[in-house]
Design a protein around this motif. Structure first.
Motif, PDB file in Angstrom:
ATOM      1  N   VAL A 529      10.141   0.432  24.260  1.00  0.00           N
ATOM      2  CA  VAL A 529      10.575   1.696  23.664  1.00  0.00           C
ATOM      3  C   VAL A 529      11.453   1.374  22.469  1.00  0.00           C
ATOM      4  CG1 VAL A 529      11.785   3.874  24.038  1.00  0.00           C
ATOM      5  CG2 VAL A 529      10.525   2.823  25.923  1.00  0.00           C
ATOM      6  N   ARG A 530      11.327   2.187  21.400  1.00  0.00           N
ATOM      7  CA  ARG A 530      12.208   1.960  20.258  1.00  0.00           C
ATOM      8  C   ARG A 530      12.516   3.261  19.514  1.00  0.00           C
ATOM      9  NH1 ARG A 530      10.257   0.054  14.568  1.00  0.00           N
ATOM     10  NH2 ARG A 530       8.324   1.213  14.260  1.00  0.00           N
ATOM     11  N   TYR A 531      13.699   3.296  18.912  1.00  0.00           N
ATOM     12  CA  TYR A 531      14.080   4.345  17.978  1.00  0.00           C
ATOM     13  C   TYR A 531      14.169   3.691  16.609  1.00  0.00           C
ATOM     14  CZ  TYR A 531      16.739   7.769  15.358  1.00  0.00           C
ATOM     15  OH  TYR A 531      17.141   8.657  14.390  1.00  0.00           O
ATOM     16  N   PHE A 532      13.644   4.346  15.565  1.00  0.00           N
ATOM     17  CA  PHE A 532      13.568   3.696  14.250  1.00  0.00           C
ATOM     18  C   PHE A 532      13.904   4.688  13.137  1.00  0.00           C
ATOM     19  CE2 PHE A 532       9.421   5.358  15.416  1.00  0.00           C
ATOM     20  CZ  PHE A 532       9.047   6.087  14.302  1.00  0.00           C
ATOM     21  N   HIS A 533      14.258   4.120  12.002  1.00  0.00           N
ATOM     22  CA  HIS A 533      14.458   4.879  10.771  1.00  0.00           C
ATOM     23  C   HIS A 533      13.873   4.052   9.632  1.00  0.00           C
ATOM     24  CE1 HIS A 533      17.301   6.575   7.461  1.00  0.00           C
ATOM     25  NE2 HIS A 533      16.107   7.143   7.427  1.00  0.00           N
ATOM     26  N   GLU A 534      12.950   4.644   8.888  1.00  0.00           N
ATOM     27  CA  GLU A 534      12.296   3.966   7.770  1.00  0.00           C
ATOM     28  C   GLU A 534      12.451   4.826   6.519  1.00  0.00           C
ATOM     29  OE1 GLU A 534       8.722   1.968  10.484  1.00  0.00           O
ATOM     30  OE2 GLU A 534       8.319   3.750   9.240  1.00  0.00           O
ATOM     31  N   SER A 535      12.930   4.211   5.437  1.00  0.00           N
ATOM     32  CA  SER A 535      13.095   4.899   4.168  1.00  0.00           C
ATOM     33  C   SER A 535      12.193   4.222   3.133  1.00  0.00           C
ATOM     34  CB  SER A 535      14.559   4.847   3.722  1.00  0.00           C
ATOM     35  OG  SER A 535      14.721   5.466   2.458  1.00  0.00           O
ATOM     36  N   LEU A 536      11.184   4.949   2.670  1.00  0.00           N
ATOM     37  CA  LEU A 536      10.212   4.428   1.712  1.00  0.00           C
ATOM     38  C   LEU A 536      10.500   5.040   0.339  1.00  0.00           C
ATOM     39  CD1 LEU A 536       8.831   4.680   4.656  1.00  0.00           C
ATOM     40  CD2 LEU A 536       6.681   4.364   3.437  1.00  0.00           C
ATOM     41  N   THR A 537      10.673   4.206  -0.673  1.00  0.00           N
ATOM     42  CA  THR A 537      10.990   4.667  -2.019  1.00  0.00           C
ATOM     43  C   THR A 537      10.086   3.980  -3.043  1.00  0.00           C
ATOM     44  OG1 THR A 537      12.726   2.988  -2.188  1.00  0.00           O
ATOM     45  CG2 THR A 537      13.398   5.184  -1.462  1.00  0.00           C
ATOM     46  N   ASN A 538      10.145   4.485  -4.274  1.00  0.00           N
ATOM     47  CA  ASN A 538       9.324   3.972  -5.386  1.00  0.00           C
ATOM     48  C   ASN A 538       7.833   4.059  -5.061  1.00  0.00           C
ATOM     49  OD1 ASN A 538      11.634   3.340  -6.815  1.00  0.00           O
ATOM     50  ND2 ASN A 538      11.625   1.188  -6.212  1.00  0.00           N
ATOM     51  N   LEU A 539       7.426   5.065  -4.309  1.00  0.00           N
ATOM     52  CA  LEU A 539       6.038   5.140  -3.863  1.00  0.00           C
ATOM     53  C   LEU A 539       5.112   5.583  -4.996  1.00  0.00           C
ATOM     54  CD1 LEU A 539       6.402   6.810  -0.342  1.00  0.00           C
ATOM     55  CD2 LEU A 539       6.382   4.375  -0.941  1.00  0.00           C
ATOM     56  N   LEU A 540       3.944   4.960  -5.038  1.00  0.00           N
ATOM     57  CA  LEU A 540       2.866   5.375  -5.936  1.00  0.00           C
ATOM     58  C   LEU A 540       2.040   6.402  -5.171  1.00  0.00           C
ATOM     59  CD1 LEU A 540       1.965   1.813  -7.218  1.00  0.00           C
ATOM     60  CD2 LEU A 540       3.073   3.605  -8.542  1.00  0.00           C
ATOM     61  N   SER A 541       2.470   7.634  -5.212  1.00  0.00           N
ATOM     62  CA  SER A 541       1.932   8.660  -4.329  1.00  0.00           C
ATOM     63  C   SER A 541       0.732   9.396  -4.896  1.00  0.00           C
ATOM     64  CB  SER A 541       3.029   9.688  -3.995  1.00  0.00           C
ATOM     65  OG  SER A 541       4.117   9.074  -3.353  1.00  0.00           O
ATOM     66  N   ASP A 542       0.692   9.575  -6.192  1.00  0.00           N
ATOM     67  CA  ASP A 542      -0.317  10.453  -6.777  1.00  0.00           C
ATOM     68  C   ASP A 542      -1.649   9.741  -6.966  1.00  0.00           C
ATOM     69  OD1 ASP A 542       1.327  12.755  -6.976  1.00  0.00           O
ATOM     70  OD2 ASP A 542       2.353  11.825  -8.671  1.00  0.00           O
ATOM     71  N   PRO A 543      -2.743  10.504  -7.062  1.00  0.00           N
ATOM     72  CA  PRO A 543      -4.074   9.903  -7.158  1.00  0.00           C
ATOM     73  C   PRO A 543      -4.248   9.065  -8.421  1.00  0.00           C
ATOM     74  CG  PRO A 543      -4.228  12.239  -6.609  1.00  0.00           C
ATOM     75  CD  PRO A 543      -2.809  11.976  -7.004  1.00  0.00           C
ATOM     76  N   LEU A 544      -5.067   8.031  -8.293  1.00  0.00           N
ATOM     77  CA  LEU A 544      -5.427   7.182  -9.437  1.00  0.00           C
ATOM     78  C   LEU A 544      -6.947   7.123  -9.519  1.00  0.00           C
ATOM     79  CD1 LEU A 544      -2.854   4.259  -9.010  1.00  0.00           C
ATOM     80  CD2 LEU A 544      -2.651   6.289 -10.443  1.00  0.00           C
ATOM     81  N   THR A 545      -7.566   8.262  -9.762  1.00  0.00           N
ATOM     82  CA  THR A 545      -9.017   8.371  -9.881  1.00  0.00           C
ATOM     83  C   THR A 545      -9.362   8.700 -11.328  1.00  0.00           C
ATOM     84  OG1 THR A 545      -9.177  10.757  -9.485  1.00  0.00           O
ATOM     85  CG2 THR A 545      -9.018   9.320  -7.540  1.00  0.00           C
ATOM     86  N   PRO A 546     -10.649   8.611 -11.698  1.00  0.00           N
ATOM     87  CA  PRO A 546     -10.996   8.964 -13.088  1.00  0.00           C
ATOM     88  C   PRO A 546     -10.569  10.370 -13.470  1.00  0.00           C
ATOM     89  CG  PRO A 546     -12.809   7.801 -12.039  1.00  0.00           C
ATOM     90  CD  PRO A 546     -11.783   8.061 -10.972  1.00  0.00           C
ATOM     91  N   PHE A 547     -10.592  11.319 -12.519  1.00  0.00           N
ATOM     92  CA  PHE A 547     -10.298  12.709 -12.845  1.00  0.00           C
ATOM     93  C   PHE A 547      -8.859  13.107 -12.551  1.00  0.00           C
ATOM     94  CE2 PHE A 547     -14.799  12.281 -11.764  1.00  0.00           C
ATOM     95  CZ  PHE A 547     -15.379  12.720 -12.941  1.00  0.00           C
TER      96      PHE A 547
END
Length: 684
Positions: A529-547
């Motif tokens: 069993v575990r309790y956790f905290h994760e902080s993700l930053t500088n994410l490349l979130s948006d789409p990278l498609t031709p359109f």
């Protein structure tokens, strides 16, 4: 389903978290182990499906025949944030930062165990071991002897087969496995169209192990895959397909490992491998006239591949809506339109999505037990990645990396172990990065262990994210465009007007994580069993498609939650396994919320009724993917019977959805479909 083993209170040994075999109670991470018994009891047909037994793991097919597997998933393409290994060899592909689960050169029947490190593990494996690590460990040839043939058939066109052979020889052993998986995908449509999600996959892998002497062992591995996947057409609005897209992939690898024992307390391991991936997706389209109100196929469709429309797109800041709004008033484009209209025939052309990736890797690892209280695992690694793609990169790109790592385990006092780890790396794209980890394990009383782990990790931009230069070329043009390309289209090498380029300024994604955990093993029961905290930053979130191509590091995600897994073997013939995860997530980008689930879990019960008959059932729940809950029940019945010196094994498996909700997106109504198959295996 293998015969159940007797319950044991001894913690099992794991390899992955600290790159050395040690009891699970002492590792600086939360670990899920899926052994052969669990794999067989799950009734899974494909490798990705057994990972639903990992708390917090997402394993679904978002678009029919391409699995998405991700720990604490966010985006539907979140596979780029987790490292996957086969026998310690990375299968994370460098060009597009992805793991192709269809093309892994291993069949599920050849897997001995899967170790999943839940949480950042860049301190042991470097960038891209960002949210976790899946290490798929295949069967050692020294544990295999004889031949085996398996045939499987079922609805939705399921037609699988596997042939394996292995043999021991003086000082070593070898094994070879050839497997095929094929099906017609799902019955329900994808995006309202025919579900183009059939697949045909062939896998070959071989391993040879030789114990040269009592201190030296040499291992050779080689293999590959060849796959054919139907893909949905994405250009129906722009034209009519004369050849729908089909993805053809060829992969191959070769690996060599030398292990040398200086003594019982000091070992050296040298690993080297090379791998090759070639993916081609050809298609043919006759294009619609963008100026025709009826959008009919005609010569005006050539405008989409004209130099003038490309120039207008670039002048409009690579914005599709602005380009189309300005097209009807652009003088140069209108003049080109009059020119192509004189062709008098529809504009048709072939195109293809292509990428070729090559990786070479050399790693040296040293394991030294300094004394009873100190152990050091350290090493260096050199890697070269090369990618060629006209579609994604308009040419070639490379990335070289140099790495050093270390993990020091210190027994401070007898019940307390401190793990200090770090991974330094420098690569051509992202420069220098360092990922640390600190772990403390405390054996409160025998069988009961507490742990605290803090870690930082990065995911470096892949070659495409850093150097994208999208160029969709037109080949095999219809006449008269083929013979008058320059005069009709304005350039001799026509390409689709939409293009995108990456500025090459993205920073690595970062994660900070800490956890408090408990591991216990007693009276046939194992609990983590575990309790956790994760902080993700500088994410490349948006789409990278031709359109849709939005390059920025503005994404953020915050995870807090609790996970647990329990395995109970009350008697040798029965096993109950439960997992659960409760997750609170926040993000500043809607794209990152698509695969988040507040509550998820699984329940597996296996019963070896007699020496011949076995039964297992598995339940999966995820509430919910993109507002759509996932709920499924699997049933499996097994029967064994001897035939002379051979053994025949029958399996009947049913996958039954417990709701009619779509999978992730509204158009993916796959859960209406019961799936079942029957398999027979002869071992001799």
């Amino acid at each position: 389903m293998d015969m159940m083993t007797a319950p044991s209170d001894i913690p099992q040994v794991v390899l992955t978290p600290a790159r050395v075999s040690e009891p699970q109670s002492e590792v600086p991470a939360s670990v899920t182990v899926i052994d052969r018994q669990l794999i067989n009891a799950s009734g899974a047909r494909e490798l990705y499906q057994v990972l639903r037994l990992v708390p917090g793991m997402t394993a679904v097919k978002v678009d029919g025949n391409v699995p998405t597997v991700s720990y604490h998933a966010t985006k539907s393409t979140d596979i780029r944030r987790m490292l996957v290994l086969i026998d310690g060899r990375s299968v994370y592909q460098p060009g597009l930062a992805r793991v192709s689960w269809n093309d892994l050169p291993v069949d599920l029947n050849d897997v001995e165990r899967i170790e999943v490190t839940r949480g950042p593990a860049a301190a042991a494996y470097g960038a891209n071991a960002y949210t976790g690590v899946i290490n798929i460990i295949t069967r050692d040839p020294r544990d295999v002897d004889g031949q085996q043939v398996t045939l499987r058939g079922g609805n939705n066109g399921v037609a699988d087969g596997r042939v394996s052979a292995g043999q021991h020889f003086s000082g070593g052993a070898w094994r070879v496995n050839l497997a095929q998986r094929a099906d017609d995908g799902y019955d329900e449509p994808f995006e309202g169209r025919e579900a183009r999600d059939a697949k045909h996959i062939t896998t070959l892998n071989a391993e040879w192990v030789r114990e040269l002497d009592e201190r030296n062992t040499l291992t050779l591995q080689a293999g590959g895959t060849k796959s054919r996947l139907q893909r949905p057409g994405a250009l129906e609005d722009a034209g009519v397909y004369s050849q729908l897209p089909v993805q053809h992939t060829q992969r191959a690898f070769g690996a060599i490992q030398w292990q040398h024992a200086f003594s019982d307390d000091h070992q050296l391991q040298v690993n080297s491998y090379g791998q090759y991936n070639n993916e081609q997706t050809p298609y043919s389209v006759c294009y619609r006239d963008p100026f025709d109100p009826n959008q009919a196929v005609g010569p005006g469709g050539a405008l989409l591949f004209s130099k003038e429309l490309r120039d207008l797109f670039v002048a409009s800041g690579n914005d599709l809506d602005t380009t189309l709004a300005n097209a009807a008033s652009d003088p140069a484009l209108l003049q080109r339109y009059m020119t192509v209209q004189g062709a008098g025939a529809p504009f048709c052309a072939d195109s293809r999505m292509d990428i070729e990736e090559i990786r070479y890797d050399l790693e040296v690892q040293d394991t030294l037990q300094i004394n009873d209280r100190l152990r050091l695992v350290s090493g260096v690694d050199v890697r070269s990645d090369r990618t060629q793609s006209q579609y994604y990169l308009s040419g070639n790109a490379e990335n070289s990396s140099y790495r050093a790592f270390g993990n020091l385990a210190v027994t401070v006092i007898d019940p307390v172990i401190v793990n200090l780890g770090g991974y330094w790396e420098h690569d051509t794209i992202s420069g220098e990065n360092f990922s640390p980890r600190v772990g403390v394990n405390w054996a409160v009383v025998p069988g009961h262990h507490l742990r605290y782990v803090f870690s930082k990790a990065v995911r470096t931009p892949d070659i495409y994210e850093d150097q994208a230069d999208i160029n969709i070329l037109a080949d095999n043009l219809s006449e008269p465009f083929a013979s008058q390309t320059q005069s009709l289209l304005g350039w001799s090498r026509p390409a689709f007007f939409v293009t995108q380029q990456s500025p090459g300024t993205m920073k690595p994604e970062e994660i900070r994580s800490w956890e408090l955990g408990y591991y216990g093993r007693f009276a046939g029961l194992e609990m983590d069993v575990r309790y956790f905290h994760e902080s993700l930053t500088n994410l490349l979130s948006d789409p990278l498609t031709p359109f849709e191509f939005d390059v920025n590091n503005e994404g953020r995600v915050d995870h807090r939650g609790t996970e647990g897994q329990v395995t109970w073997r009350p008697i040798s013939s029965q096993m109950l396994r439960l997992t659960a995860a409760h997750l609170h997530s926040r993000s500043n980008d809607n794209t990152e919320r698509r695969m988040m689930t507040r509550d998820s879990g699984s329940a597996l019960w296996a019963w070896q009724m007699t020496s011949q008959w076995g039964f297992s059932t598995t339940y999966y729940l995820a509430r919910s993917y993109n507002d759509h809950p996932f709920e499924q029940l699997n049933l499996q019945l097994l029967f064994r019977q001897p035939i002379g010196n051979a053994q025949l094994q029958w399996r009947a498996t049913l996958e039954h959805p417990l709701n009619s909700e779509p999978v992730v997106f509204p158009e993916n109504r796959y859960q209406d479909d019961n799936r079942y198959w029957l398999s027979a295996t002869v071992s001799f």
